[in-house]
Design a protein around this motif. Structure first.
Motif: not given
Length: 381
Positions: A169-181
């Motif tokens: 689940a932690l890994r699944s939240r990582m794409p949010q970082l990509l979207q913000e960038l």
């Protein structure tokens, strides 16, 4: 611990409730991922778009087995989230009728012993022909401890995998970082001098229609929403593809799902997709102008301003009707920055995306699952 060899047909009953397909009604289909990764949901489609196979109702709390991919661990348990879904004749739905916890059986079939059993009950000598026979499956015997012991082992594995899933689940939240960038970089380049260009002037629709042979074997793709990339479906005979037209497509193409582009079902094809096929629901575009970087174009269309344009050109009042037409898409005017700026943004975002996909989380977790399963079924858990 006392363990009895029990024939599966004595504790499981095949349940098949046929569905009379209405060509104008909408249906939601299940699929099953290999290697014990569970049931997934396909995009809704009309009855006229389903394959020529028979379809059956899916009910919660059933052991669902893919008869063509069971040998690779495509087995799962249905839940309330699958209520109202349908499954083709390729999916065997088993209802527990004896002293058995289907969680225990599901885990057992993901272990090395369970996989060997499934393969021995599957006919054929190569992957495409390894079809699980319901008769052979139900005649197979499995080692079953008492119901209490089955529950204890299943509870232990549930708990263990829950902790593993917390990490996932932690890994699944990582794409949010990509979207913000993505939002930040796109916003910054759009503040500079940009040239408005028409989509159809810089990229061209590129796909080749094929004639589907009913006895041929085809690997089809799907698209995940929210920029999560291409789905690779298991090989199936042509007779099991939908009634839509099918195409091959090139590497390095911008790809959009015309029914889910408004929700971010947009990506770029990779070398690993070459050889797959796609229905006419997917649009593939290659650049015809050196001013455009296809990867930048993908990131722009996944940003807020880009998705707003795609959504505005996907008419319809409900999800099932929100279709992005070819002409509408090609008429969209995009703010196109200098090529050097596109290259810089695409490189930064693609590099981060690669790092997220290949992080240690992605390599360590798959090895943990079989270790836990084999420990459970060798009396070590």
């Amino acid at each position: 611990m006392e363990v009895n060899e029990v024939q599966l047909g004595d504790v499981l009953t095949l349940e098949r409730i046929p569905v009379d397909i209405d060509p104008d009604a909408e249906y939601r289909q299940i699929g099953i991922k290999s290697f014990g990764n569970g049931i997934f949901h396909r995009d809704p489609c009309l009855g006229c778009e389903l394959s020529k196979l028979k379809y059956f109702q899916v009910h919660p709390d059933r052991l669902i087995v893919s008869n063509i991919m069971a040998w690779e661990g495509a087995i799962g348990i249905s839940t309330e989230s699958e209520s109202g879904f349908v499954g083709s004749a390729r999916f065997l739905s088993y209802r527990p009728t004896g002293d058995v916890d289907i969680r225990y059986l599901n885990y057992y079939f993901q272990s090395s012993d369970g996989i060997s059993l499934i393969r021995s009950a599957s006919t054929g000598t190569v992957a495409r022909n390894q079809t699980l026979s319901p008769k052979n499956f139900e005649k197979s015997t499995v080692p079953l401890p008492s119901l209490d012991e089955q529950r204890r082992i299943a509870d232990k594995l549930d708990s263990s995998f829950s902790r593993v899933n917390d990490v996932e689940a932690l890994r699944s939240r990582m794409p949010q970082l990509l979207q913000e960038l993505r939002e930040s970089l796109i916003s910054s380049v759009l503040r500079s001098n940009v040239t408005p260009v028409r989509v159809g002037d810089v990229v061209a629709l590129t796909r080749t229609e094929i004639e589907v042979a009913s006895d041929g074997l085809y690997r089809a793709i799907g698209m995940r929403s929210f920029g999560k990339g291409v789905i690779h479906y298991a090989p199936v005979p042509g007779s099991e593809l939908s009634k839509l037209r099918y195409f091959t497509f090139p590497e390095g193409a911008l790809v959009l799902s015309n029914i889910k582009a408004w929700e971010g079902a947009i990506g770029v094809t990779r070398e690993s997709e070459v050889g797959y096929v796609a229905s006419n629901r997917f649009l593939f575009y290659l650049p015809v102008d050196e001013r455009v970087n296809v990867s930048y174009l993908r990131h722009y269309l996944l940003s807020r301003p880009g998705l707003a344009q795609v959504s505005a050109n996907s008419p319809g009042g409900a999800d099932r009707n929100r279709t992005l037409g070819i002409k509408r898409f090609e008429q969209i005017e995009l703010p196109l920055p200098e090529r050097s700026e596109q290259d810089r943004v695409a490189l930064a975002l693609d590099t981060l995306n690669t790092q997220l996909a290949s992080s240690y989380l992605g390599t360590a977790l798959p090895a943990l699952r079989p270790a836990l399963l084999n420990a459970a079924f060798s009396g070590q858990l």
